[in-house]
Write a protein that holds these residues in place. Structure first.
Motif, PDB file in Angstrom:
ATOM      1  N   ILE A   1     -27.861  39.459 -13.257  1.00  0.00           N
ATOM      2  CA  ILE A   1     -29.079  39.045 -12.588  1.00  0.00           C
ATOM      3  C   ILE A   1     -29.563  37.755 -13.254  1.00  0.00           C
ATOM      4  O   ILE A   1     -29.353  37.552 -14.438  1.00  0.00           O
ATOM      5  N   PRO A   2     -30.190  36.858 -12.501  1.00  0.00           N
ATOM      6  CA  PRO A   2     -30.595  35.561 -13.077  1.00  0.00           C
ATOM      7  C   PRO A   2     -31.676  35.717 -14.133  1.00  0.00           C
ATOM      8  O   PRO A   2     -32.517  36.610 -14.070  1.00  0.00           O
ATOM      9  N   ASN A   3     -31.642  34.806 -15.108  1.00  0.00           N
ATOM     10  CA  ASN A   3     -32.736  34.730 -16.081  1.00  0.00           C
ATOM     11  C   ASN A   3     -33.520  33.434 -15.961  1.00  0.00           C
ATOM     12  O   ASN A   3     -34.551  33.276 -16.623  1.00  0.00           O
ATOM     13  N   VAL A   4     -33.054  32.512 -15.112  1.00  0.00           N
ATOM     14  CA  VAL A   4     -33.751  31.243 -14.895  1.00  0.00           C
ATOM     15  C   VAL A   4     -33.612  30.840 -13.426  1.00  0.00           C
ATOM     16  O   VAL A   4     -32.518  30.945 -12.865  1.00  0.00           O
ATOM     17  N   SER A   5     -34.705  30.383 -12.826  1.00  0.00           N
ATOM     18  CA  SER A   5     -34.668  29.737 -11.518  1.00  0.00           C
ATOM     19  C   SER A   5     -35.084  28.288 -11.720  1.00  0.00           C
ATOM     20  O   SER A   5     -36.081  28.015 -12.402  1.00  0.00           O
ATOM     21  N   ASP A   6     -34.341  27.366 -11.136  1.00  0.00           N
ATOM     22  CA  ASP A   6     -34.548  25.956 -11.464  1.00  0.00           C
ATOM     23  C   ASP A   6     -34.132  25.094 -10.278  1.00  0.00           C
ATOM     24  O   ASP A   6     -33.802  25.599  -9.206  1.00  0.00           O
ATOM     25  N   GLY A   7     -34.119  23.776 -10.487  1.00  0.00           N
ATOM     26  CA  GLY A   7     -33.680  22.838  -9.473  1.00  0.00           C
ATOM     27  C   GLY A   7     -33.358  21.503 -10.109  1.00  0.00           C
ATOM     28  O   GLY A   7     -33.831  21.180 -11.208  1.00  0.00           O
ATOM     29  N   LYS A   8     -32.531  20.714  -9.438  1.00  0.00           N
ATOM     30  CA  LYS A   8     -32.158  19.394  -9.953  1.00  0.00           C
ATOM     31  C   LYS A   8     -33.308  18.398  -9.757  1.00  0.00           C
ATOM     32  O   LYS A   8     -33.892  18.309  -8.677  1.00  0.00           O
TER      33      LYS A   8
ATOM     34  N   TRP B   1     -32.434  42.956 -17.258  1.00  0.00           N
ATOM     35  CA  TRP B   1     -33.657  43.394 -16.579  1.00  0.00           C
ATOM     36  C   TRP B   1     -34.698  43.811 -17.612  1.00  0.00           C
ATOM     37  O   TRP B   1     -35.876  43.458 -17.508  1.00  0.00           O
ATOM     38  N   GLN B   2     -34.282  44.571 -18.608  1.00  0.00           N
ATOM     39  CA  GLN B   2     -35.206  45.033 -19.643  1.00  0.00           C
ATOM     40  C   GLN B   2     -35.764  43.856 -20.440  1.00  0.00           C
ATOM     41  O   GLN B   2     -36.960  43.824 -20.777  1.00  0.00           O
ATOM     42  N   ALA B   3     -34.918  42.874 -20.761  1.00  0.00           N
ATOM     43  CA  ALA B   3     -35.358  41.711 -21.532  1.00  0.00           C
ATOM     44  C   ALA B   3     -36.385  40.895 -20.762  1.00  0.00           C
ATOM     45  O   ALA B   3     -37.359  40.384 -21.341  1.00  0.00           O
ATOM     46  N   ILE B   4     -36.170  40.768 -19.458  1.00  0.00           N
ATOM     47  CA  ILE B   4     -37.123  40.014 -18.636  1.00  0.00           C
ATOM     48  C   ILE B   4     -38.411  40.805 -18.449  1.00  0.00           C
ATOM     49  O   ILE B   4     -39.517  40.272 -18.620  1.00  0.00           O
TER      50      ILE B   4
ATOM     51  N   ALA C   1     -31.137  52.218 -16.782  1.00  0.00           N
ATOM     52  CA  ALA C   1     -31.739  51.225 -15.901  1.00  0.00           C
ATOM     53  C   ALA C   1     -30.681  50.530 -15.055  1.00  0.00           C
ATOM     54  O   ALA C   1     -30.878  50.291 -13.862  1.00  0.00           O
ATOM     55  N   ALA C   2     -29.545  50.212 -15.679  1.00  0.00           N
ATOM     56  CA  ALA C   2     -28.476  49.527 -14.943  1.00  0.00           C
ATOM     57  C   ALA C   2     -27.902  50.415 -13.857  1.00  0.00           C
ATOM     58  O   ALA C   2     -27.658  49.973 -12.730  1.00  0.00           O
ATOM     59  N   LEU C   3     -27.655  51.675 -14.174  1.00  0.00           N
ATOM     60  CA  LEU C   3     -27.099  52.581 -13.180  1.00  0.00           C
ATOM     61  C   LEU C   3     -28.060  52.773 -12.018  1.00  0.00           C
ATOM     62  O   LEU C   3     -27.648  52.831 -10.853  1.00  0.00           O
ATOM     63  N   ALA C   4     -29.341  52.850 -12.327  1.00  0.00           N
ATOM     64  CA  ALA C   4     -30.324  53.003 -11.258  1.00  0.00           C
ATOM     65  C   ALA C   4     -30.355  51.769 -10.377  1.00  0.00           C
ATOM     66  O   ALA C   4     -30.465  51.853  -9.162  1.00  0.00           O
ATOM     67  N   ALA C   5     -30.257  50.583 -11.024  1.00  0.00           N
ATOM     68  CA  ALA C   5     -30.340  49.338 -10.274  1.00  0.00           C
ATOM     69  C   ALA C   5     -29.116  49.102  -9.406  1.00  0.00           C
ATOM     70  O   ALA C   5     -29.198  48.537  -8.327  1.00  0.00           O
ATOM     71  N   THR C   6     -27.961  49.521  -9.859  1.00  0.00           N
ATOM     72  CA  THR C   6     -26.727  49.244  -9.131  1.00  0.00           C
ATOM     73  C   THR C   6     -26.273  50.396  -8.251  1.00  0.00           C
ATOM     74  O   THR C   6     -25.364  50.250  -7.444  1.00  0.00           O
ATOM     75  N   GLY C   7     -26.866  51.546  -8.438  1.00  0.00           N
ATOM     76  CA  GLY C   7     -26.459  52.694  -7.645  1.00  0.00           C
ATOM     77  C   GLY C   7     -25.208  53.362  -8.169  1.00  0.00           C
ATOM     78  O   GLY C   7     -24.637  54.241  -7.528  1.00  0.00           O
ATOM     79  N   ALA C   8     -24.734  52.943  -9.380  1.00  0.00           N
ATOM     80  CA  ALA C   8     -23.548  53.578  -9.947  1.00  0.00           C
ATOM     81  C   ALA C   8     -23.873  55.016 -10.327  1.00  0.00           C
ATOM     82  O   ALA C   8     -24.985  55.347 -10.666  1.00  0.00           O
ATOM     83  N   ALA C   9     -22.851  55.864 -10.289  1.00  0.00           N
ATOM     84  CA  ALA C   9     -23.125  57.286 -10.517  1.00  0.00           C
ATOM     85  C   ALA C   9     -22.133  57.954 -11.449  1.00  0.00           C
ATOM     86  O   ALA C   9     -22.148  59.160 -11.591  1.00  0.00           O
TER      87      ALA C   9
END
Length: 259
Positions: A117-124, A242-245, A12-20
Motif C-alpha cells: 500500500i502507498p506511503n506517499v502521494s505526490d506529483g511531478k 497500514w499500522q505504521a501509517i 491486520a494484513a489478513l483482514a485487509a487482503t481477505g487471506a484466510a
C-alpha cells in the motif's frame, strides 16, 4: 512498539487482503525468515527517503522503516546498493527482496513485483533558481530551445522529460546527490521531479532554489515498496505499513528525515 508477524500485523494484513490461511512453507516470506535476512535494494541518493552520508551511512525515512520491517519479520536488514537505471534489472535478478526509497508505482515495476500500500502521494513539479520561479510555470513555458532541463538517468524523471519535452535541451547528470548543484551553478535551468524533493531541496537551498509557481503538479502518483511476488509477504508488509501509517509512525519518521 514492534509487532510480531503472527500477531497484530499479520491479523491486520489478513483482514485487509481477505487471506484466510497461514503462509505456505515455500513462500517468499518463509524463505526470508529461514535465511534470517531481508535484502533491501535502495539507491541511497534520494532525500528524505534514502541517502548515503559522506561516511557511507545510509539514512532516511525509508531506511529507518526498513529496519523496523526487518525486525517485524524477525530477521536482520541487509541493504543492497542499486541505481535508478539498474534497479528493475537488479530486482528481477533476485538481488533483493524489496526495493524502497521513493519508489513510484508504475506498470513496468508492477509487472515483476508486488507493491505495498502507498506511503506517499505526490506529483511531478519543477524546481528552478528562485529568480525564475515565475518563468517556468507550465510545460509549454519549459519546453523551448533555450531551456536546459536536467535529469537523472533511468528513473521516472528521465521518462517524464523525454515524454514531454521535445524542444528543450535535456541534460543528463548521473549523480543524483549533486544534480541540484547543476541548477545552482546555472548549468541547467529546470528539474522536474517529485514534489517532496522540490520542497526539500528548496529548503536546503534557501533563497537560491525555489518551486516554480505552477498552478498544480504536472502528474499524480503514489510511492510504495516493491516486493517479490508472494501473497504472504505482500499481506504482512501491507499490514505493517497500514499500522505504521495509522499510528503516525511513518509520518514521524518522515518528518524527522525532512529536518
Amino acid at each position: 512498539m514492534k509487532f510480531a508477524v503472527t500477531g497484530v500485523v499479520l491479523a491486520a494484513a489478513l483482514a485487509a487482503t481477505g487471506a484466510a490461511k497461514k503462509p505456505a512453507d515455500d513462500s517468499v516470506l518463509k524463505q526470508i525468515q529461514h535465511a534470517g535476512v531481508l535484502k533491501i535494494g535502495t539507491t541511497g541518493d534520494y532525500k528524505p527517503f534514502s541517502f548515503k552520508t559522506p561516511d557511507g551511512t545510509l539514512v532516511g525515512a525509508d531506511i529507518e522503516m526498513a529496519k523496523d520491517l526487518a525486525a517485524t519479520l524477525g530477521v536482520r536488514p541487509e541493504f543492497v546498493p542499486t541505481t535508478w537505471k539498474t534497479m528493475l534489472d537488479d530486482f528481477k535478478g533476485g538481488k533483493f527482496d524489496v526495493a524502497l526509497g521513493g519508489i513510484t508505482i508504475n506498470p513496468d515495476r508492477a509487472a515483476v513485483g508486488d507493491f505495498s500500500i502507498p506511503n506517499v502521494s505526490d506529483g511531478k513539479r519543477p524546481i528552478v533558481r528562485c529568480a525564475d520561479k515565475d518563468k517556468y510555470t507550465s510545460l509549454d513555458a519549459i519546453d523551448v530551445p533555450a531551456t536546459k532541463v536536467v535529469i537523472n538517468p533511468g528513473g521516472t524523471n528521465d521518462k517524464f522529460a523525454h515524454e514531454h519535452f521535445t524542444k528543450a535541451q535535456i541534460v543528463v547528470w548521473p549523480d543524483n546527490k549533486t544534480i541540484f548543484e547543476q541548477l545552482v551553478g546555472s548549468q541547467a535551468d529546470v528539474m522536474v521531479t517529485d514534489g517532496v524533493e522540490v520542497d526539500l531541496q528548496s529548503k536546503l537551498h534557501p533563497g537560491v532554489l525555489c518551486p516554480a509557481a505552477v498552478a498544480a503538479p504536472f502528474t499524480h502518483f503514489d510511492d510504495a515498496y516493491l516486493l517479490r511476488k508472494d501473497k504472504d509477504l505482500h499481506a504482512v508488509v501491507d499490514g505493517w505499513m497500514w499500522q505504521a501509517i495509522a499510528s503516525g509512525k511513518w509520518k514521524r519518521t518522515y518528518d524527522a528525515a525532512m529536518n
